[in-house]
Design a protein around this motif. Sequence first.
Motif, PDB file in Angstrom:
ATOM      1  N   ASP A  22       0.839  -1.204   0.000  1.00 44.64           N
ATOM      2  CA  ASP A  22       0.000   0.000   0.000  1.00 44.64           C
ATOM      3  C   ASP A  22       0.874   1.254   0.000  1.00 44.64           C
ATOM      4  O   ASP A  22       0.533   2.257  -0.624  1.00 44.64           O
ATOM      5  N   LYS A  27      -3.576   2.668  -3.223  1.00 46.18           N
ATOM      6  CA  LYS A  27      -4.700   2.048  -3.939  1.00 46.18           C
ATOM      7  C   LYS A  27      -5.289   2.858  -5.070  1.00 46.18           C
ATOM      8  O   LYS A  27      -5.754   2.297  -6.047  1.00 46.18           O
ATOM      9  N   GLN A  28      -5.266   4.187  -4.960  1.00 44.25           N
ATOM     10  CA  GLN A  28      -5.957   4.960  -5.998  1.00 44.25           C
ATOM     11  C   GLN A  28      -5.301   4.790  -7.370  1.00 44.25           C
ATOM     12  O   GLN A  28      -5.931   5.027  -8.386  1.00 44.25           O
ATOM     13  N   LYS A  31      -6.267   1.660 -10.184  1.00 47.01           N
ATOM     14  CA  LYS A  31      -7.422   1.690 -11.076  1.00 47.01           C
ATOM     15  C   LYS A  31      -6.998   1.658 -12.539  1.00 47.01           C
ATOM     16  O   LYS A  31      -7.827   1.522 -13.423  1.00 47.01           O
ATOM     17  N   ARG A  98      -0.789  -6.963  -4.836  1.00 45.21           N
ATOM     18  CA  ARG A  98      -0.744  -6.105  -6.033  1.00 45.21           C
ATOM     19  C   ARG A  98       0.635  -6.115  -6.705  1.00 45.21           C
ATOM     20  O   ARG A  98       1.619  -5.658  -6.138  1.00 45.21           O
TER      21      ARG A  98
ATOM     22  N   ASN B  53     -13.741  -1.668  -6.289  1.00 41.63           N
ATOM     23  CA  ASN B  53     -14.072  -0.314  -6.746  1.00 41.63           C
ATOM     24  C   ASN B  53     -15.530   0.058  -6.640  1.00 41.63           C
ATOM     25  O   ASN B  53     -15.889   1.202  -6.901  1.00 41.63           O
ATOM     26  N   ALA B  68     -12.564   4.200 -12.116  1.00 37.20           N
ATOM     27  CA  ALA B  68     -13.130   3.033 -11.446  1.00 37.20           C
ATOM     28  C   ALA B  68     -14.157   2.354 -12.348  1.00 37.20           C
ATOM     29  O   ALA B  68     -14.208   1.126 -12.449  1.00 37.20           O
ATOM     30  N   LEU B 401     -10.069  -0.723   1.998  1.00 39.10           N
ATOM     31  CA  LEU B 401      -8.919  -0.166   1.277  1.00 39.10           C
ATOM     32  C   LEU B 401      -9.256   1.135   0.565  1.00 39.10           C
ATOM     33  O   LEU B 401      -8.395   1.693  -0.112  1.00 39.10           O
ATOM     34  N   ALA B 402     -10.499   1.586   0.729  1.00 45.52           N
ATOM     35  CA  ALA B 402     -10.832   2.947   0.288  1.00 45.52           C
ATOM     36  C   ALA B 402     -10.546   3.206  -1.184  1.00 45.52           C
ATOM     37  O   ALA B 402     -10.087   4.273  -1.556  1.00 45.52           O
ATOM     38  N   MET B 403     -10.804   2.220  -2.025  1.00 48.28           N
ATOM     39  CA  MET B 403     -10.675   2.480  -3.463  1.00 48.28           C
ATOM     40  C   MET B 403     -11.908   3.171  -3.994  1.00 48.28           C
ATOM     41  O   MET B 403     -11.876   3.808  -5.040  1.00 48.28           O
ATOM     42  N   ASN B 404     -13.024   3.003  -3.301  1.00 55.47           N
ATOM     43  CA  ASN B 404     -14.234   3.718  -3.720  1.00 55.47           C
ATOM     44  C   ASN B 404     -14.354   4.989  -2.871  1.00 55.47           C
ATOM     45  O   ASN B 404     -13.366   5.464  -2.315  1.00 55.47           O
ATOM     46  N   ARG B 407     -14.004   6.364   2.730  1.00 54.57           N
ATOM     47  CA  ARG B 407     -12.631   6.494   3.200  1.00 54.57           C
ATOM     48  C   ARG B 407     -12.537   7.388   4.430  1.00 54.57           C
ATOM     49  O   ARG B 407     -13.471   8.112   4.749  1.00 54.57           O
TER      50      ARG B 407
END
Lengths: 193, 464
Positions: A22, A27-28, A31, A98, B53, B68, B401-404, B407
């Motif tokens: 991480d 994580k962002q 995508k 990942r 996501n 996403a 994991l706060a991908m969406n 958060r």
Amino acid sequence: MDAFTTLDGLVVPLDRANVDTDAIIPKQFLKSVKRSGFGPNLFDEWRYLDVGEPDQGDVPLGYSTERPLNADFVLNQPRYSGAQVLLARDNFGCGSSREHAVWALLDYGIRVVIAPSFADIFYNNCFKNGVLPFALSVDEVDRLFKEIDVNEGYRLQVDLAAQHVTLPSGETMNFEIDNFRKECKDSMRLLSV
Amino acid sequence: MINCGINAEGASVLYIDRHLVHEVTSPQAFEGLRMANRKPWRVDSVLATPDHNVPTTDRSKGIEETVARIQVETLDNNCEEFGLTEYKMDDPRQGIVHVVGPESGATLPGMTVVCGDSHTSTHGALGALSFGIGTSEVEHVLATQCLIQKKSKNMLVQVNGQLRDGVSAKDMALAIIGEIGTAGGSGYAIEFGGKAVRALSVEGRMTLCNMTIEAGARVGMVAVDEKTIEYVRGRTYAPKPDQWEQAKAAWADLHSDDGAEFDRTVILDGAVIEPQVTWGTSPEMVLPVGGSIPRPEDETDSVKRGNIERALAYMGLDGGQEIIDIKLDKVFIGSCTNSRIEDLRDAAAVINGRQVAETVNQALVVPGSGLVKRQAEAEGLDKIFTEAGFEWREPGCSMCLAMNADRLGDGEHCASTSNRNFEGRQGQGGRTHLVSPAMAAVAAIAGHFVDVAQYIEAQAEGAE
């Protein structure tokens, strides 16, 4: 893509244990549906002072001209610019599976990661992408941290075939890597620049 | 499980029975297949669902965030192109891949199971050999149905005795990680055994095996017993009645022999495990709820002292501070660790008509799958949560994991039933405290941590 069996590289010291994937690539940035372009966001939360978002456009490899850098973070220090070898503490690459973490290291220019121990999935992922991870003892790693600290431009010569790393003093430290993985590298040129 | 041979260094070619796929770690693998002009080797081994996501609020408008949405659409397109089974976002069976797998019977005892996700260890609760892989191996399994694997060392983690009321599989997992450390299981496959493990439900065993990766091991397993077989019976992809007896007989062998030797054995007393709370930025930075945070100056090892100092600085906590004095801004009940029906029952059971504290900005309950959500609603659990002030959401990985959009904000403390308290995991600057579902629920109501085992004991005494 040139396979490497030896590499003479500048070493950047990341003095932390349990560096998780991480942290390596937040994580962002997962995508993306591509394998490339993760280098600018390697260690994003440590490297920049602002919050990184995935749609900030293409930035030069390794450095952003627009985002505020955290001058205290080791990768941002000019003396480590162009480093190809990353030195860290125990359990490097723990957490999420990942593979983007390895892609980010590679995209930034890191080809070798040295630590006293690695998390299993990260270790495995490295070999699929031409990044060589190997373990040295806690004492050996500790010594490298100390030597880097007082010697600007500290480089290591990594010899995959001989399974050792040569220090500036000419001394060597041996590492283990199983033959199957090594043969994969040699024959399939996976460990390539 | 077919072992196609073993080389001089102990590497084998393993046939993979079940391949679970989600949207984040698969797009590059499918792209690789296409570039090599390959097709999936065994289409019916794959079960896909988007989870990381997906929004947990109203989904009728689709996914707002472009990147996403593209990733979820890419999974849909790949599954369609290659003829793979997918529980899409609007499918009532959609959910977190590690909840959906066992729930649908897609993961079964004795299978080899992989997924591009480290928490694939979850499925070991059914006596499957199950582990997380990277995207290159996702592609390799799609293309060949095989993986080259070296046999792991074996570790037995034996938890004796009986857990107290209010102490759960999550507390057991955290206590084990506290004992052996986050690298303790590196290179090992862990078998969990002992009376306290046998006493866990199959869902509890999933929670335990799920967090094996936080102990450093890719594989966690619990031996098959009657509970396992009863759990599997009748599920969508479980053996049909005409093959059931045969399957049961085959699964009955899936346990270690009496007196089997392990490379390492760790023994814990379940009776003394207290509800656990993490205080730092690694799951091994964990304490019983009655504990106080370590003081860096008490640590003699300079590397460890540095780790504590860095963690305290990030968490905004002081050495010596009591765990119960940590004030909470958010509460998250969900994730592949703790979002199954029993987790939601555990959390709902300790609310007792009380309200989420005013100082808590948000308390989320995110069921692990659409079917868990439906079951919870049938039991009225959703009402218990919403009447108390919790938000009741659609299934997905969410704030784990706060991908969406779910958060933490900078500096916010969260009691979370998820699995990782790494820096930034739940949002940049967010401060995660890992706990069990019951601990999260009572913390939401108090606004700080409380000992849920003591609370349950007091309730029981009051009722007498």
